[in-house]
Design a protein around this motif. Structure first.
Motif: not given
Length: 1007
Positions: A762-767, A787-792, A806-815
């Motif tokens: 969660l902190s990685l996603n926020n960062q 973050a995506v790797s950890h969420y998987r 996981l969906a949230m982090s994939l969305n952010n990874q795509s951006v």
């Protein structure tokens, strides 16, 4: 009233049966027992066996569908008693609802003895005899049987008699005997006397002649829903109310008038085709919201335009989420009224979830009465996936008396009606109140304090009561609430004297005890006695005297069936009274706060916050602030909650600031405050940063003393701090806090992955989000990829918990991938996110529909980057459709998202050659961003600049160079302003914009 006093026996020359007293002189019985209209019968009760004469004033069809009758007891020897009748109807198909019947069956009669009664208990199932509009009561006990010789005698006589002969006409009651649901009509054949058939009350109420007789005798016409009776606030009325009680909305002392347009709106709202809909009526205290709701529920007692009769419930304040369950099963049109809905968010959230039902279901209407539209609205919508915003309309209630002439007219109307009601109230002196009213001079009602209808009504009541008092006893309090309270004090003092509490030195302690009693809500006698025993103002009183005080408090105001005592009403009067007590004794509540419940804490803070707005109580604000600041553990969470609900939260925000600024405030108290914070709050945004800064400081100090113990708490506080800093647009500071949180969680995860990996992720996603906002795209991508790797990993272990993450982090990874030009990989990531969120939204649209729109919006961008323009337009069109609906109902939450998607859609339209449509669409986006900038310019100005540049490009495509240049120049001015503080981000954009301006000017010069 004792139920036995309502159980009646009806006798005629040819028959006898049972009945039930529903008004002082009105008895409900069976039609087949009594003669035609005007016919005479004899009536007596279970407690008075002297028969009295009565006459039939309404009669249904004997043995027919409406086999019931009403008898008016005309005998002058009849002893009238106060009777309150509540009607009920079954509104679900749930079987085995408890019920009872009490009457005079022949089975228990004995020659030479007084007529005897039998009380039968059983259950009723709505599906039995549903088609013919009857209820069947299945008896719980095994029924009696005739003796053999009795059966032979009946066969010789050629007539079989019912075991329950004489019980016809008895009332079937449910809800612990409180609701009259039907009238016994017959002993069902082929059931071995184990079931009784009854005529439902709703059938009788369908007859306007029946209802006219009820109205003539002052009997309620409301059919309360039986299965929801435990949820209902049903105020009980004293036979002789206090003077102030005449102002209570439910008493309807002053007849409802005006508000024609508002009532038309509410009636149309009920008639609409929606299965579930809500109406939020908002206005200041005393504006008439509750009175308006009572008028609506009264009108709904009659069949509506479609012939439906609505069930109505005034939801109790203390109803739990578990108790609300039966609401989802209602089969009748249902109106639920929630007063002070802004203070009942948890209850409202559960109610919305239960009432969200498929199309074609019986309609449900939620009438929410609030003083203000505030952050409570956002909290409920966040928790319900914006369900409330989707189905609610807002109805501001305008003043009924905005001008002086209307106020004068309202004043005289109130005088007349209150003068008619005062003879029934407890007043120090009896008077010819009509004559008193006629002798009053017209008051000056031009001031702003007379802008609400309740203020005018209080003025009329105070003037009437003051006119009967010696001049030296009239209060000097200039506030009309104080004038009414002065007469309420006399009522309290007179009641105290009847309990032997008329000692002069007890007067003030008793009023302080009432302040405690009206604010804290003991559930039983034991809790009530404990409250009074611990009250510092009653110190030294004997146990016997304490019991006298408790009985005195309990007798002042009726309860609604819950708790030990009632409360001073209306609320504005209560708020003023409590404000006076807080001004006089700021420490009154302190001894009780270490054991106060969460609900009582919210009630205390809410009442005092409202009192603090009264101009006649100038020191309450400062006293309230100090009170909340002194008790951060017990009152802190309530202070946060009420701040988000209040019209003026400033004294509460000041209290929170004092708590965080005090160096000795316990860390446990600060953590509790952090846990009480909503996801976002405008009024608390800056304080939330100060709170988390304080927590970080405290945990750093502890870390210096013991490096390992406080580390998880420090990491959590740093992450929370970063989120709150983002809310204020302070990205540099947010990144610093988030990065430190990541370092701590990484260290902790290496030691204990199961406990700390979710927090690290969660902190990685926020960062990553912060890095992206700051233009550090490679770092943002590297971080979100971790973050995506950890969420998987987490989603594989616990999919229900971590698949949305996981969906949230994939969305952010795509951006992040797109920002780096990795468009194929970005499309792959966002497509996975869309697939996950589409499944989640299918099962729970309230929670995940907006998330799906976010991913669709990003998917459109990724497709466009790969020149798959038609697919991109299809994706963004879906996102716009979702967000347009969400923003229509809740612009505060979704207008920014809609503006973003509209800008995106304009670009996609241009890519497929639909330039005119693109210009129209981008104009909508610019308009929305301009609107958003009026509310929060720092947050939305960068987006407005981007949208203006897009608008310029689309205008250029149509050859509209002058309009395009105007838009581009506006964008340049905005970027110049932004580049002052953030050159690294906005200087390159400004350079591009200025170059575009120069090119457009050149095109204009060549025209």
């Amino acid at each position: 009233m004792d139920t036995a006093q309502c159980i009646t026996r009806i006798t005629t020359p040819n028959s006898s049966g049972s009945g039930y007293l529903i008004a002082p002189r009105l008895v409900l019985t069976s039609a087949h027992l009594v003669p035609d209209l005007g016919g005479r019968v004899r009536v007596h009760t279970a407690t008075d066996h002297q028969p009295r004469t009565g006459h039939v004033v309404w009669r249904g069809t004997p043995k027919g569908h409406d086999d019931a009758a009403l008898v008016h007891v005309t005998d002058p020897g009849w002893a009238e008693r106060a009777v309150t009748t509540r009607w009920g109807r079954l509104v679900t198909t749930t079987p085995r609802t408890s019920c009872e019947v009490w009457g005079f069956p022949e089975l228990v009669q004995r020659t030479g003895r007084a007529a005897e009664t039998a009380q039968l208990v059983g259950t009723v199932a709505p599906g039995n005899h549903f088609v013919n509009h009857r209820h069947v009561m299945d008896l719980s006990a095994h029924p009696p049987r005739w003796h053999a010789h009795e059966v032979r005698q009946q066969e010789q006589d050629g007539q079989r008699r019912s075991l329950w002969a004489g019980l016809s006409g008895a009332a079937m009651r449910c809800g612990n005997g409180q609701l009259l649901v039907g009238v016994v009509a017959a002993d069902l054949e082929h059931r071995d006397h184990a079931a009784l058939e009854t005529v439902p009350a709703y059938v009788l109420h369908h007859d306007p002649r029946f209802r006219a007789v009820l109205a003539e005798h002052g009997v309620s016409l409301v059919l309360e829903p039986v299965e929801l009776a435990h949820l209902a606030h049903s105020p009980r009325a004293h036979h002789r109310p206090s003077p102030a009680a005449l102002l209570e909305a439910h008493r309807q002392v002053v007849a409802f008038h005006g508000r024609d347009q508002v009532m038309d709106t509410l009636n149309q709202w009920c008639d609409d085709d929606e299965t579930l809909s809500a109406m939020v009526v908002h206005g200041p205290g005393g504006q008439g919201k509750t009175r308006l709701a009572h008028e609506l529920t009264t009108r709904l007692t009659r069949p509506d335009r479609q012939g439906r009769r609505w069930a109505t419930v005034w939801l109790k304040e203390n109803t739990t989420a578990e108790e609300l369950g039966p609401v989802k099963d209602t089969t009748a049109p249902l109106l639920v009224v929630v007063d002070y809905a802004e203070t009942r968010t948890a209850q409202l959230i559960r109610l919305l979830q239960l009432c969200d039902r498929p199309p074609g279901s019986p309609p449900v209407r939620l009438l929410l009465l609030v003083r203000t539209m505030g952050e409570w609205w956002e909290q409920v919508n966040t928790a319900t996936g914006h369900l409330l915003a989707d189905l609610a309309r807002q109805l501001p209630l305008p003043p009924l008396v905005p001008r002086n002439t209307e106020r004068a007219r309202e004043y005289h109307t109130a005088l007349d009606h209150l003068a008619s009601a005062l003879p029934t109230a407890h007043t120090p002196h009896q008077a010819d109140w009509g004559q008193v009213a006629a002798g009053l001079a017209d008051p000056d009602l031009s001031g702003p304090e007379w802008g609400t209808v309740l203020s005018v009504h209080m003025r009329a009541l105070a003037d009437l009561l003051d006119a009967t008092q010696p001049a030296m006893t009239i209060t000097r309090d200039s506030a009309v609430e104080g004038r009414v309270l002065a007469h309420e004090y006399r009522y309290w003092d007179q009641a105290a004297a009847t309990h032997g509490l008329d000692d002069a030195d007890l007067t003030q302690p008793l009023r302080d005890a009432l302040a405690l009693a009206f604010t804290l809500t003991p559930a039983n006698l034991e809790e009530a006695d404990r409250l009074l025993r611990t009250a510092a103002v009653l110190k030294g009183q004997t146990t016997a005297r304490m019991h006298q005080i408790r009985r005195w408090i309990s007798g002042l105001y009726p309860t609604d069936g819950a708790g030990v005592w009632g409360c001073l009403q209306p609320d504005r009067l209560l708020e003023y009274f409590l404000g006076q007590r807080l001004q006089a004794d700021p420490d009154l509540f302190d001894p009780h706060l270490h054991t106060i419940t969460a609900s009582d804490a919210e009630r205390l803070v809410t009442l005092y916050t409202r009192a603090a707005t009264h101009p006649a109580l100038p020191t309450v604000r400062e006293r309230l602030t100090r009170l909340c600041a002194r008790h951060p553990l017990t009152l802190g969470p309530a202070t946060i909650t009420v701040a988000t609900q209040s019209e003026d939260p400033s004294p509460l925000v000041e209290a929170l600031d004092q708590i965080t600024a005090h160096l000795n405030t316990d860390t446990r108290a600060l953590e509790r405050l952090q846990d009480s914070l909503p996801i976002f709050s405008n009024c608390l945004a800056e304080w939330a940063v100060r709170l988390n800064n304080q927590l970080v400081k405290k945990y750093r100090t502890k870390e210096e003393l013991n490096p390992n113990e406080p580390l998880p708490h420090l990491a959590r506080s740093l992450n929370n701090l970063s989120i709150r800093l983002i809310d204020l647009g302070k990205n540099e500071s947010a990144l610093q806090a988030a990065s430190e949180a990541v370092e701590h969680y990484r260290y902790l995860s290496q030691k204990d992955s199961n406990s700390h990996l979710p927090n690290l992720t969660l902190s990685l996603n926020n960062q990553s989000k912060i890095l992206g906002k700051m233009g550090k795209h490679q770092q943002a991508l590297d971080t979100i990829t971790q973050a995506v790797s950890h969420y998987r990993t987490l989603a594989d272990r616990h999919p229900r918990t971590h698949l949305p993450d996981l969906a949230m982090s994939l969305n952010n990874q795509s951006v992040a991938m797109s920002d780096m030009g990795h468009h194929e990989e970005a499309l792959e990531a966002i497509t996975q996110a869309v697939e996950i969120r589409r499944k989640l939204a299918h099962h729970n649209p309230d929670a995940y529909l907006n998330d799906l729109a976010t991913s669709l919006n990003n998917q459109a961008n990724r497709l466009a980057a790969l020149r798959r323009f038609e697919q991109a337009l299809e994706a963004i069109t879906q996102a716009v459709e979702i967000r347009r609906k969400l923003a229509h109902h809740n612009p505060d939450a979704y207008l920014n998202d809609l503006a973003t998607s509209l800008s995106n859609q304009a670009n996609r339209l241009a890519e497929v050659g639909r330039h005119k449509d693109a210009v129209e669409t981008i104009a909508q986006s610019v308009y929305h961003y301009e609107e958003l900038c009026t509310k929060n310019i720092d947050t939305h100005l960068p987006n407005l600049a981007t949208s203006l540049k897009n608008q310029a490009f689309h205008l250029k495509s149509l050859g509209h160079y002058r309009e395009a240049l105007s838009c581009m120049e506006r964008a340049a001015l905005i970027q110049q302003r932004l580049a002052v503080d953030q050159q690294a981000i906005y200087k390159p954009h400004l350079k591009q914009t200025l170059e575009a301006c120069a090119w457009l000017q050149k095109m204009i010069d060549h025209e």
